[in-house]
Design a protein around this motif. Sequence first.
Motif, PDB file in Angstrom:
ATOM      1  N   ASN A  79      12.307 -32.708   0.753  1.00 10.93           N
ATOM      2  CA  ASN A  79      11.188 -33.153   2.275  1.00 10.93           C
ATOM      3  C   ASN A  79      10.719 -33.750   1.761  1.00 10.93           C
ATOM      4  N   GLU A  80       9.495 -34.519   0.934  1.00 10.30           N
ATOM      5  CA  GLU A  80       9.141 -35.061   0.839  1.00 10.30           C
ATOM      6  C   GLU A  80       9.168 -36.445   1.263  1.00 10.30           C
ATOM      7  N   PHE A  81      10.291 -36.855   0.213  1.00  8.77           N
ATOM      8  CA  PHE A  81      10.387 -37.981   0.227  1.00  8.77           C
ATOM      9  C   PHE A  81      11.666 -38.550   1.509  1.00  8.77           C
ATOM     10  N   ILE A  82      12.621 -37.784   1.943  1.00  4.22           N
ATOM     11  CA  ILE A  82      13.601 -38.019   3.724  1.00  4.22           C
ATOM     12  C   ILE A  82      12.209 -37.640   4.455  1.00  4.22           C
TER      13      ILE A  82
ATOM     14  N   ALA B 233       8.327 -27.451  -2.614  1.00  3.25           N
ATOM     15  CA  ALA B 233       7.842 -29.337  -2.174  1.00  3.25           C
ATOM     16  C   ALA B 233       8.231 -29.731  -3.476  1.00  3.25           C
ATOM     17  N   SER B 234       8.092 -30.903  -3.626  1.00  3.45           N
ATOM     18  CA  SER B 234       8.934 -32.029  -4.371  1.00  3.45           C
ATOM     19  C   SER B 234       7.854 -32.641  -4.954  1.00  3.45           C
ATOM     20  N   ASP B 235       8.310 -33.814  -6.049  1.00  4.41           N
ATOM     21  CA  ASP B 235       7.353 -34.611  -6.373  1.00  4.41           C
ATOM     22  C   ASP B 235       7.495 -36.060  -5.287  1.00  4.41           C
ATOM     23  N   GLY B 236       7.917 -35.930  -4.513  1.00  6.65           N
ATOM     24  CA  GLY B 236       8.556 -37.121  -3.641  1.00  6.65           C
ATOM     25  C   GLY B 236       9.232 -38.007  -4.162  1.00  6.65           C
ATOM     26  N   ALA B 237       9.276 -38.234  -5.238  1.00  4.35           N
ATOM     27  CA  ALA B 237      10.438 -39.352  -6.308  1.00  4.35           C
ATOM     28  C   ALA B 237      12.238 -38.942  -5.224  1.00  4.35           C
ATOM     29  N   GLU B 238      12.559 -40.088  -5.447  1.00  2.26           N
ATOM     30  CA  GLU B 238      13.620 -40.400  -4.285  1.00  2.26           C
ATOM     31  C   GLU B 238      15.116 -39.380  -5.486  1.00  2.26           C
TER      32      GLU B 238
END
Length: 604
Positions: free
Chosen positions: A342-345, A400-405
Amino acid sequence: MTPNTPTSSPLTLAAILFATFLSSAANSDPTHGIAMYGAPQLADDYASLPYANPNAPQGGKITFAEAGGFDAMNPYILKGRAPWGIRAHVVESLMGRNWDEPFSLYGLLAESIEVGPEREWVEFTLRPEAKFSDGTQVTVEDVIWSFETLGTIGHPRYLNSWKKIDTIEETGDRSVKFTFNAVDFELPLILGLRPILRKDDWDVRRFDESSLDIVTGSGPYVVSEFEPNRFVTFKKNPDYWAKDLAFNKGRHNIGEIKYEYFTDADVIFEAFKSGAISTHRESNAGRWQSNYSFPDALNGKIVKSEVRHQRPTGIKGFVFNTRRDLFSDWQVREALIHAFNNEFINKTVNGSLQPKVSSYFSNSVLGMEAGPASGRVAALLEPYKDDLLPGTLDGYEFPASDGAERNRPNLRRASKMLAAAGWTVGDDGVLRDVDGDVFTFDILLNSGSAETEAIANIYVDALSRLGIKTSVTVVDSAQYKERASVYDFDMTYYRRGVSLSPGNEQMLYWGSNGVSAPGTRNYMGMNSPAAEAMVQKMLSSDSQDEFRAAVKALDRILTAGRYVVPFWHSDVSRIAHKSELHFPKAIPMYGDWLGFLPDVWWVE
């Protein structure tokens, strides 16, 4: 106090003082309006709705863009695709909504409403001046016929309320009374919003057969011309019977409303840039900053307006069809939610991180609290604890993700969850169950949304790292509606708005009838006795506190159900529009919602 809580004390009191409900209802006197709890905010001598400009100029034209097309003119049946404008501009109901209150109605076709001491019945009295656009009187016969027809052969969304009506009787030349067979405090309001149609329209044609015959309404506009799948134009009726009602002062100001139909969102934006379209709602925060440097936006012919609201977030994302065996296991759904970065997209698509949807009623006083359920919420859920999914009582949050691709931590978690559910990756890198069946599914999308397709493609790439074979199928709007209506998909894009006054419509969204009955909003196919019990509790609550507890409990059931891969939301609407278009400074609590654009806008 949350951002969704009204800030003006009269509005807040009107929403929370349910303690006055039984005493005010027991008087059983005809009134000009009705509220779900307590008394309506506006007195019987109100001059206009609080967010309307009664001095707005009249006339002018506005052109909207619509994705898809239409092939029918009756929006009240399952067959065919009818323009939204029929419901919005042509056909009226007995009462109308004030969008600056959680749920209050005021007389429109009806001059008054009367309810029983416990809302076990409701009686409406028509205005003597109420007329259809052809000049004929709106009669009690039209009202009764409309309710019976919609309830028996109309769209399935009308069936639930129809089942709760025990009798309908004409009690006077202009009065009609509905008596109920179930406890439902919202039902008088629901009936007040039912469309009233002209019975004689269907003397020589079947109501439940799709056609391009124009519906005769009593509303401010009439259909002036149309071409299926291309455009439809509504012109203001100069003889509109209700133009001088206080409820309509400052509403329906624009003389002509046109809808142009397109198949592609990019084409729509180009049409807006060229001046062919009057307004454009921008759903992407990044594009709002970067895509409005074309000539008319720079020279002032196009204006960018931001309209804030106080609504719950609702839900937006990819919905699992749990009718499919593949998605019947909550652990599988949980794993695929983890796989969605989610965070990356979110940042990639929007240009900046937008608030993530945390629950169906989040961002409002109706949203579930973090952590374990407590108090009345816990008590309401307790009888169903053995059937509730993990996290409903103890607390559940979307990952939640770490935001990395690459999203490696969440993909590792997803892999472990899939293994626990019996799915493992073989030497060929493909995910299979113990019988050797491949984990594969399809994401069905409606054509015209490049953004959603882009999101799906990023998601498909992530799923491939888990050994999952996923395809994306894009179909035109006609095929999409047909397939979605009978739930012919594995996964699809899903957006469901919810209000500050949820009620009977929640059963259409989440009720078990939608598992098999076509045409409901229960895309996920959820079958939860606990959810249905919470909806029933909402409809029979005798206090605002009890009502809120029931909604919070429902929010927990929906969120912990892992039915949707959640996206993000915005507490502001971004509308680019021609500079001659204006709207009042007073914004209703629902913001850019029903009853706002074009209802209270005007052309200067």
